[in-house]
Design a protein around this motif. Sequence first.
Motif, PDB file in Angstrom:
ATOM      1  N   LEU A  72      -1.045   4.935   6.881  1.00 27.32           N
ATOM      2  CA  LEU A  72       0.120   4.060   6.974  1.00 27.32           C
ATOM      3  C   LEU A  72       1.394   4.781   6.538  1.00 27.32           C
ATOM      4  O   LEU A  72       1.376   5.625   5.622  1.00 27.32           O
ATOM      5  N   LYS A  73       2.482   4.421   7.200  1.00 30.37           N
ATOM      6  CA  LYS A  73       3.787   5.014   6.949  1.00 30.37           C
ATOM      7  C   LYS A  73       4.765   3.925   6.527  1.00 30.37           C
ATOM      8  O   LYS A  73       4.577   2.748   6.885  1.00 30.37           O
TER       9      LYS A  73
ATOM     10  N   ASP B   5       5.779   1.381   9.031  1.00 33.14           N
ATOM     11  CA  ASP B   5       4.838   0.330   9.431  1.00 33.14           C
ATOM     12  C   ASP B   5       5.083  -0.977   8.683  1.00 33.14           C
ATOM     13  O   ASP B   5       4.448  -1.991   8.984  1.00 33.14           O
ATOM     14  N   THR B   6       5.984  -0.950   7.728  1.00 33.08           N
ATOM     15  CA  THR B   6       6.294  -2.139   6.959  1.00 33.08           C
ATOM     16  C   THR B   6       6.858  -3.235   7.849  1.00 33.08           C
ATOM     17  O   THR B   6       7.838  -3.014   8.573  1.00 33.08           O
TER      18      THR B   6
ATOM     19  N   VAL C 147       0.849  -1.186   0.000  1.00 31.28           N
ATOM     20  CA  VAL C 147       0.000   0.000   0.000  1.00 31.28           C
ATOM     21  C   VAL C 147       0.885   1.237   0.000  1.00 31.28           C
ATOM     22  O   VAL C 147       2.014   1.210   0.518  1.00 31.28           O
ATOM     23  N   GLN C 148       0.384   2.311  -0.578  1.00 28.25           N
ATOM     24  CA  GLN C 148       1.158   3.556  -0.615  1.00 28.25           C
ATOM     25  C   GLN C 148       1.085   4.263   0.734  1.00 28.25           C
ATOM     26  O   GLN C 148       0.124   4.081   1.492  1.00 28.25           O
ATOM     27  N   PRO C 149       2.065   5.082   1.027  1.00 29.96           N
ATOM     28  CA  PRO C 149       2.005   5.883   2.267  1.00 29.96           C
ATOM     29  C   PRO C 149       0.708   6.684   2.325  1.00 29.96           C
ATOM     30  O   PRO C 149       0.261   7.243   1.324  1.00 29.96           O
TER      31      PRO C 149
ATOM     32  N   VAL D 192       4.515  -0.789   3.063  1.00 27.10           N
ATOM     33  CA  VAL D 192       4.075   0.580   2.789  1.00 27.10           C
ATOM     34  C   VAL D 192       5.178   1.265   1.997  1.00 27.10           C
ATOM     35  O   VAL D 192       6.256   1.538   2.517  1.00 27.10           O
ATOM     36  N   SER D 193       4.899   1.509   0.745  1.00 25.69           N
ATOM     37  CA  SER D 193       5.918   2.055  -0.146  1.00 25.69           C
ATOM     38  C   SER D 193       5.258   2.704  -1.345  1.00 25.69           C
ATOM     39  O   SER D 193       4.209   2.265  -1.814  1.00 25.69           O
TER      40      SER D 193
END
Length: 128
Positions: A86-87, A90-91, A12-14, A126-127
């Motif tokens: 999400l940041k 959080d990955t 998921v994207q930031p 998260v990227s």
Amino acid sequence: QVQLVESGGDLVQPGGSLRLSCAASGFTLGYYNVGWFRQAPGKEREGVSCISALDGTALYVDSVKGRFTISRDYANNMVYLQMISLKPEDTAVYYCATALPDSWRYTPWNNVSAYRNWGQGTQVTVSS
């Protein structure tokens, strides 16, 4: 057979959101404290959130307060972790685990040793 199965992890994207699910089989999840932990590569497993069996108290690590919400679904024998904003940090692989209802009297909620049964984990990335 006692089993916990996590699902819902994804790329998921930031700023994005995910909902993780923890499904129990072979026992009633509502009788136990349930914790969500995460482990990033090269780091120790970290307690993210937990929910009490006794009164539904929810606790969170400071880094996720206001962004993550833990909840129970008694009818479906599941626990969820709703994650928003999400940041990249959080990955991690996210795990759910169960502890006895009185375990927090003796061990902090975020101590892995308090938890008996663990799932296999689900990857959250998260990227951009």
